[in-house]
Design a protein around this motif. Structure first.
Motif, mmCIF file in Angstrom:
data_model
loop_
_atom_site.group_PDB
_atom_site.id
_atom_site.type_symbol
_atom_site.label_atom_id
_atom_site.label_comp_id
_atom_site.label_asym_id
_atom_site.label_seq_id
_atom_site.Cartn_x
_atom_site.Cartn_y
_atom_site.Cartn_z
ATOM 1 N N TRP A 337 0.817 -1.216 0.000
ATOM 2 C CA TRP A 337 0.000 0.000 0.000
ATOM 3 C C TRP A 337 0.847 1.261 0.000
ATOM 4 O O TRP A 337 0.416 2.303 -0.494
ATOM 5 C CB TRP A 337 -0.957 -0.003 1.185
ATOM 6 C CG TRP A 337 -0.313 0.212 2.521
ATOM 7 C CD1 TRP A 337 0.130 -0.746 3.382
ATOM 8 C CD2 TRP A 337 -0.046 1.466 3.159
ATOM 9 N NE1 TRP A 337 0.661 -0.190 4.505
ATOM 10 C CE2 TRP A 337 0.565 1.177 4.406
ATOM 11 C CE3 TRP A 337 -0.252 2.799 2.811
ATOM 12 C CZ2 TRP A 337 0.975 2.171 5.304
ATOM 13 C CZ3 TRP A 337 0.151 3.796 3.704
ATOM 14 C CH2 TRP A 337 0.754 3.479 4.924
ATOM 15 N N GLN A 363 -4.258 -3.791 3.135
ATOM 16 C CA GLN A 363 -4.487 -2.379 3.443
ATOM 17 C C GLN A 363 -4.137 -2.036 4.894
ATOM 18 O O GLN A 363 -4.264 -2.868 5.797
ATOM 19 C CB GLN A 363 -5.947 -2.037 3.178
ATOM 20 C CG GLN A 363 -6.349 -2.156 1.717
ATOM 21 C CD GLN A 363 -5.735 -1.051 0.874
ATOM 22 O OE1 GLN A 363 -6.172 0.088 0.913
ATOM 23 N NE2 GLN A 363 -4.713 -1.397 0.112
ATOM 24 N N ALA A 367 -8.258 1.959 6.373
ATOM 25 C CA ALA A 367 -7.974 2.704 5.140
ATOM 26 C C ALA A 367 -9.237 3.109 4.392
ATOM 27 O O ALA A 367 -9.261 4.142 3.722
ATOM 28 C CB ALA A 367 -7.073 1.876 4.225
ATOM 29 N N GLN A 368 -10.285 2.306 4.486
ATOM 30 C CA GLN A 368 -11.513 2.609 3.743
ATOM 31 C C GLN A 368 -12.662 3.044 4.658
ATOM 32 O O GLN A 368 -13.819 3.064 4.232
ATOM 33 C CB GLN A 368 -11.945 1.390 2.912
ATOM 34 C CG GLN A 368 -11.093 1.153 1.679
ATOM 35 C CD GLN A 368 -9.759 0.538 2.005
ATOM 36 O OE1 GLN A 368 -9.665 -0.343 2.865
ATOM 37 N NE2 GLN A 368 -8.712 0.967 1.329
ATOM 38 N N SER A 397 -3.505 5.736 8.003
ATOM 39 C CA SER A 397 -3.492 6.369 6.688
ATOM 40 C C SER A 397 -4.832 6.160 5.979
ATOM 41 O O SER A 397 -5.517 5.172 6.168
ATOM 42 C CB SER A 397 -2.385 5.754 5.816
ATOM 43 O OG SER A 397 -2.432 6.261 4.499
ATOM 44 N N GLU A 398 -5.180 7.147 5.156
ATOM 45 C CA GLU A 398 -6.329 6.991 4.272
ATOM 46 C C GLU A 398 -5.885 6.978 2.814
ATOM 47 O O GLU A 398 -6.694 7.057 1.916
ATOM 48 C CB GLU A 398 -7.322 8.146 4.498
ATOM 49 C CG GLU A 398 -7.986 8.130 5.840
ATOM 50 C CD GLU A 398 -9.014 9.244 5.967
ATOM 51 O OE1 GLU A 398 -8.801 10.131 6.793
ATOM 52 O OE2 GLU A 398 -10.012 9.216 5.236
ATOM 53 N N CYS A 400 -5.260 5.194 -0.019
ATOM 54 C CA CYS A 400 -5.404 3.873 -0.604
ATOM 55 C C CYS A 400 -6.317 3.910 -1.819
ATOM 56 O O CYS A 400 -7.239 4.715 -1.917
ATOM 57 C CB CYS A 400 -6.004 2.888 0.394
ATOM 58 S SG CYS A 400 -5.022 2.729 1.872
#
Length: 403
Positions: A337, A363, A367-368, A397-398, A400
Motif C-alpha cells: 500500500w 491495506q 484505510a476505507q 493512513s487513508e 489507498c
C-alpha cells in the motif's frame, strides 16, 4: 470474477478467518473487514525482528489483500449501528470469535437474521459451536496437539513436534471458504441463507484423513510417530527423506527392487519388498547408507533411469528459485500500500489458466473507513464527528486505492 456482486462483512481477526475471506476476495467478493480502533490481532503479531512493510506485520500481509478495512468501536451503540447497516447490505457475515462473543455484541446469527433473513452466517471457531471444549481458546498449535498431528510428526523417542507452519489455520481457511461457497450455491437455488460452522479441531482431523482411516481400519500399530527416516507411520520404507553427500532427498514411490538394482545391492542383503513395512527401520537404514555417499546430481541420474520418484528437499530460498514455482507464479512480488515491494503467496487456483489479480494489496488499518461510511450516506462532517468521539477510526493512513 466468480463472486462479483457478493458482499461479505468480515469480523475475522486471526489467521483462519482472514485467510478464508481472502480466498473469496481474490475471486471477486467485496470483503469489508471490520476491525476495532486499535486494529485486529493480526496487526499486532509477526515474527520477531521481521521486516514490516508500511508498518504492517507479517500476519497482516498474509491474509488481507483485496479487502477494505473499516475501524468501528462495536461497544459504542453508534458503532454497532454502523455494523448492522453494513450487514443489511451484505450477502455473508463471517466471524472467528469464540462462541457467544458475537451474540454478546448483538451480532449473532439470530440477531442478524432479523436484519437480513437470507443472510449467510459463517463462523470459524477453535472446537465448534457447542460441546465440552466450547469455552476453550482455539489456536493452531492447540489444534495440532489435540488432534494428534503433533504426535505423528515426531520420531520415536522425541517430544511431539508441531508442523513448522500454521497448517491447520491454512487448511481450515480453505474449508471455511468452501463452506461459504456451498451456502451461496444453496442460496442461489432456494433463496435461503443459513449458518456455516467450521472449527480448527475438525480441520486438523480432516487434514489427517489418510492417517486416521488407516489407523482405525487395520492392525493398530504400537507407535504412530514417524519411524526412523520413513515419512509416516503407515508407509513402508523407503518412503521418506534421506541425507545425500550434499543435500537431502525425498524418496517417494517406486519399486524397492528397482532401488536394489539401481544401487547394485547384493541379493543376500536385499530385504524382501513384502517386508518393507514390518522391517521399515532395516530398509530405511540400508537405503540411507547407500545414498549418503552420493551427491544429489549423481542420485538424480541413477534414480531417473530406474523410474524412482524423488526430489531434492528445498529450503525457502530454494523454493523461491524453483523453476516450477516460478512458472506457476506461486510467489509474487508487488507493491504494497505504501509502494514498497512485498512478497505474497498467490491464489492457489487458476481459472481458465489465469490466477486472480491482486486488486488491492493488504491495506492499513481503517484505510476505507471514510469511503465505506460515505457509501452508507454519512456526510463528511458526520464522519469527522464520529471519529472525534471514538466511534470510528482511520488508522494510520487513508491513502489507498479502494478498487
Amino acid at each position: 470474477m466468480q463472486l462479483d456482486g457478493i458482499r461479505i462483512v468480515s469480523f475475522n481477526h486471526f489467521l483462519m478467518g482472514p485467510l478464508g475471506m481472502q480466498f473469496l476476495a481474490d475471486i471477486g467478493a467485496d470483503v469489508i473487514s471490520i476491525e476495532p480502533l486499535e486494529g485486529a490481532f493480526q496487526r499486532h503479531w509477526g515474527p520477531v525482528d521481521s521486516k514490516r512493510s508500511g508498518g504492517e506485520t507479517a500476519l497482516a500481509l498474509v491474509a488481507n489483500r483485496n479487502k477494505k478495512s473499516i475501524c468501528l468501536n462495536l461497544k459504542d451503540p453508534e458503532g454497532l449501528a454502523i455494523a448492522r447497516e453494513l450487514v443489511a447490505q451484505a450477502d455473508i457475515v463471517a466471524e472467528n470469535y469464540r462462541p457467544g462473543v458475537m451474540d454478546k455484541l448483538q451480532l449473532g446469527y439470530e440477531a442478524l437474521k432479523a436484519i437480513k433473513p437470507d443472510i449467510i452466517y459463517a463462523a470459524a471457531t477453535g472446537f465448534g459451536a457447542s460441546g465440552p471444549y466450547v469455552g476453550r481458546p482455539g489456536q493452531d498449535l492447540i489444534a495440532q496437539s489435540v488432534s494428534g498431528l503433533a504426535w505423528i510428526t515426531a520420531k520415536p523417542g522425541e517430544t511431539p513436534r508441531p508442523v513448522g507452519t500454521s497448517a491447520i489455520d491454512h487448511h481450515g481457511a480453505v474449508i471455511f471458504a468452501a463452506g461459504i461457497l456451498a451456502a451461496l450455491v444453496r442460496k442461489a437455488r432456494t433463496g435461503e441463507g443459513g449458518r456455516v460452522d467450521v472449527n480448527l479441531l475438525s480441520a486438523a482431523l480432516d487434514l489427517q484423513a489418510e492417517s486416521l482411516v488407516a489407523y482405525f481400519n487395520g492392525d493398530t500399530p504400537e507407535d504412530i510417530r514417524q519411524p526412523a527416516q520413513v515419512g509416516t507411520w503407515y508407509h513402508e520404507a523407503p518412503y521418506g527423506i534421506y541425507a545425500t553427500s550434499d543435500a537431502y532427498i525425498g524418496l517417494s514411490l517406486g519399486a524397492l527392487d528397482g532401488l536394489y538394482q539401481a544401487f547394485d545391492v547384493p541379493a543376500a542383503d536385499r530385504i524382501p519388498a513384502k517386508d518393507a513395512y514390518v522391517r521399515r527401520d532395516d530398509v530405511s537404514s540400508l537405503i540411507g547408507s547407500l545414498v549418503k555417499t552420493r551427491s544429489f546430481a549423481e542420485l538424480s541420474d541413477l534414480l531417473n533411469r530406474h523410474k524412482i520418484w524423488f526430489t531434492e528437499v528445498n529450503d525457502y530460498r530454494a523454493v523461491s528459485e524453483d523453476p516450477q514455482v516460478r512458472h506457476n507464479g506461486d510467489l509474487m512480488r508487488q507493491p504494497g500500500w505504501d509502494g514498497a515491494e512485498i512478497t505474497l503467496v498467490s491464489h492457489p487456483v487458476r481459472y481458465d489458466g489465469v490466477a486472480p489479480a491482486v486488486r488491492m494489496p493488504p491495506q492499513p488499518l481503517g484505510a476505507q473507513t471514510r469511503v465505506i461510511l460515505e457509501g452508507l450516506g454519512y456526510s463528511d462532517d458526520a464522519i469527522t464527528d464520529l471519529a472525534r468521539r471514538g466511534v470510528v477510526g482511520f488508522g494510520a493512513s487513508e491513502r489507498c486505492d479502494v478498487g
